[in-house]
Write a protein that holds these residues in place. Structure first.
Motif, PDB file in Angstrom:
ATOM      1  N   LYS A  94      -1.361  14.483  -5.409  1.00  0.00           N
ATOM      2  CA  LYS A  94      -1.476  13.045  -5.177  1.00  0.00           C
ATOM      3  C   LYS A  94      -2.746  12.808  -4.361  1.00  0.00           C
ATOM      4  CE  LYS A  94       2.333  10.755  -4.364  1.00  0.00           C
ATOM      5  NZ  LYS A  94       2.459   9.733  -5.431  1.00  0.00           N
ATOM      6  N   MET A  95      -3.484  11.751  -4.740  1.00  0.00           N
ATOM      7  CA  MET A  95      -4.716  11.420  -4.034  1.00  0.00           C
ATOM      8  C   MET A  95      -4.642  10.028  -3.440  1.00  0.00           C
ATOM      9  SD  MET A  95      -8.014  12.666  -6.257  1.00  0.00           S
ATOM     10  CE  MET A  95      -8.626  14.346  -6.129  1.00  0.00           C
ATOM     11  N   ILE A 108      -3.223   4.855 -11.594  1.00  0.00           N
ATOM     12  CA  ILE A 108      -4.130   4.547 -10.496  1.00  0.00           C
ATOM     13  C   ILE A 108      -3.821   3.152  -9.963  1.00  0.00           C
ATOM     14  CG2 ILE A 108      -6.539   4.107  -9.847  1.00  0.00           C
ATOM     15  CD1 ILE A 108      -7.384   6.227 -11.828  1.00  0.00           C
ATOM     16  N   SER A 109      -3.670   3.035  -8.649  1.00  0.00           N
ATOM     17  CA  SER A 109      -3.444   1.737  -8.000  1.00  0.00           C
ATOM     18  C   SER A 109      -4.625   1.402  -7.107  1.00  0.00           C
ATOM     19  CB  SER A 109      -2.181   1.765  -7.135  1.00  0.00           C
ATOM     20  OG  SER A 109      -1.033   1.970  -7.917  1.00  0.00           O
ATOM     21  N   TYR A 127       0.829  -1.206   0.000  1.00  0.00           N
ATOM     22  CA  TYR A 127       0.000   0.000   0.000  1.00  0.00           C
ATOM     23  C   TYR A 127       0.864   1.257   0.000  1.00  0.00           C
ATOM     24  CZ  TYR A 127      -3.442   3.322   2.062  1.00  0.00           C
ATOM     25  OH  TYR A 127      -4.263   4.384   2.346  1.00  0.00           O
ATOM     26  N   VAL A 128       1.849   1.312   0.878  1.00  0.00           N
ATOM     27  CA  VAL A 128       2.742   2.472   0.966  1.00  0.00           C
ATOM     28  C   VAL A 128       3.520   2.650  -0.335  1.00  0.00           C
ATOM     29  CG1 VAL A 128       4.856   3.314   2.081  1.00  0.00           C
ATOM     30  CG2 VAL A 128       2.933   2.507   3.470  1.00  0.00           C
ATOM     31  N   ASP A 129       4.035   1.559  -0.888  1.00  0.00           N
ATOM     32  CA  ASP A 129       4.776   1.641  -2.151  1.00  0.00           C
ATOM     33  C   ASP A 129       3.884   2.180  -3.269  1.00  0.00           C
ATOM     34  OD1 ASP A 129       7.022   0.662  -0.912  1.00  0.00           O
ATOM     35  OD2 ASP A 129       6.793  -1.399  -1.650  1.00  0.00           O
ATOM     36  N   ALA A 130       2.622   1.756  -3.277  1.00  0.00           N
ATOM     37  CA  ALA A 130       1.690   2.218  -4.309  1.00  0.00           C
ATOM     38  C   ALA A 130       1.444   3.720  -4.184  1.00  0.00           C
ATOM     39  CB  ALA A 130       0.372   1.445  -4.203  1.00  0.00           C
ATOM     40  N   ILE A 131       1.265   4.209  -2.961  1.00  0.00           N
ATOM     41  CA  ILE A 131       1.046   5.647  -2.758  1.00  0.00           C
ATOM     42  C   ILE A 131       2.238   6.441  -3.263  1.00  0.00           C
ATOM     43  CG2 ILE A 131       0.771   7.451  -1.013  1.00  0.00           C
ATOM     44  CD1 ILE A 131      -0.823   5.432   0.658  1.00  0.00           C
TER      45      ILE A 131
END
Length: 328
Positions: free
Chosen positions: A257-258, A290-291, A121-125
């Motif tokens: 960034k969202m 988008i992830s 999750y953190v890597d995707a953000i």
């Protein structure tokens, strides 16, 4: 069933003690969960029992010793999580968590990913412009997003942090509460305030709020705006309608960034209203930039009882769904 014995070297007495835990609570949990016998022989951990269980316990032990050697704390929560991974043949994945802190709180406490799901999750953000984080309560969806927002601001990657939630009542009516609209919605935004205050400290947090550098507001306040050079978090997104979600996502401006977080098992919308979160994920999951990250009960990092509660509700929902299908 064939019996097996495995011996695993620990690099030092300190690493071995970390693995064992206080009053051997870590190793006792491994024995309890896998039905093996674990003992210490000098600088070695000796595991005996059924071959398949010993193989699983060996994988868990080696992974935890490796984490301990890297200076990581080994507690019951981490052992329980490693055991969950081991049942899927993924115990080694826990070593992905030994990287540095993603943020530091105002009191100097390092914030680290506690599960592989959180790390993904953190890597995707960090990598994508828009990230959807979907999962049950206690998985750190909102907290980690706030941590990364504060880091982005401190590193001058953004000029502003915007946090928002739909003001949907969980079984209560806002209209009966005293005060103006802001007073009424403040309780719904409290988790966001708390996370910001922990990361920044009370004085800095209040100063940035006063300047407008940090904005915490109901989703309705986002209409008609273009949000540029900002880190924007929409929390409790399962309670948005399709129209609200479209409105929010199209606020995205340059250099922003969202992060959109939600739990689709806790939708508080009126009957007949479809969740904007479910709809947006379905139509946007394959769009570049988008992830969509799904967290599960294995990623729950609150009291271990929360994981059991989440699983009980999931099992009940599954039973209800099956009963409904049989009756149709």
């Amino acid at each position: 069933m064939d019996k097996s014995i495995r011996k695993i070297n620990a690099e030092s007495a300190d690493i071995l003690q970390k693995f064992l835990g206080t009053f051997d609570e870590n190793v006792n949990l491994i024995m309890q969960e896998l039905g093996v016998i674990v003992r210490v022989d000098g600088d070695k951990v000796v595991i005996s029992g059924a071959e398949d269980k010993v193989n699983c316990a060996t994988s868990v032990t080696e992974s935890l010793l490796e984490l301990a050697a890297k200076g990581e704390n080994i507690d019951r929560g981490r052992v329980a999580y490693c055991l969950e991974l081991a049942k899927e043949g993924k115990a080694r994945d826990i070593n992905k968590l030994s990287s540095g802190a993603i943020a530091i709180t105002s009191r100097g406490k390092p914030i680290k990913c506690k599960t592989v799901g959180q790390k993904t999750y953190v890597d995707a953000i960090r990598k994508t412009t828009v990230t959807f984080g979907i999962g049950p309560a206690g998985t750190g969806k909102t907290y980690l997003a706030v941590c990364l927002a504060v880091q982005a601001y401190k590193q001058k990657q953004v000029d502003k942090i915007i946090l928002t939630r739909p003001a949907v009542e969980a079984g209560e009516k806002l209209g009966f509460l005293p005060g103006d609209l802001q007073t009424k919605v403040d309780p719904y935004l409290r988790p966001l305030y708390d996370a910001l205050e922990e990361m920044l400290g009370t004085e800095t947090y209040l100063k940035l709020m006063e300047r407008g550098t940090i904005e915490v507001a109901p989703l309705a306040y986002m209409r008609g705006r273009t949000l540029s050079n900002a880190f924007i978090i929409l929390d409790e997104a399962q309670n948005t309608t399709r129209e609200q979600m479209k409105m929010f996502l199209t606020r995205l401006g340059d250099s922003s960034k969202m992060v959109v977080t939600g739990d689709v098992t806790q939708i508080d919308l009126p009957d007949g209203k479809k969740s904007g979160l479910e709809h947006s994920v379905a139509i946007l999951k394959d769009v570049d930039g988008i992830s969509v990250i799904y967290l599960t009960d294995k990623d729950v990092v609150r009291n271990p009882l929360v994981m059991s509660i989440v699983r009980a509700y999931e099992a009940d929902a599954s039973r209800r769904s099956n009963d409904k299908d049989k009756n149709e």
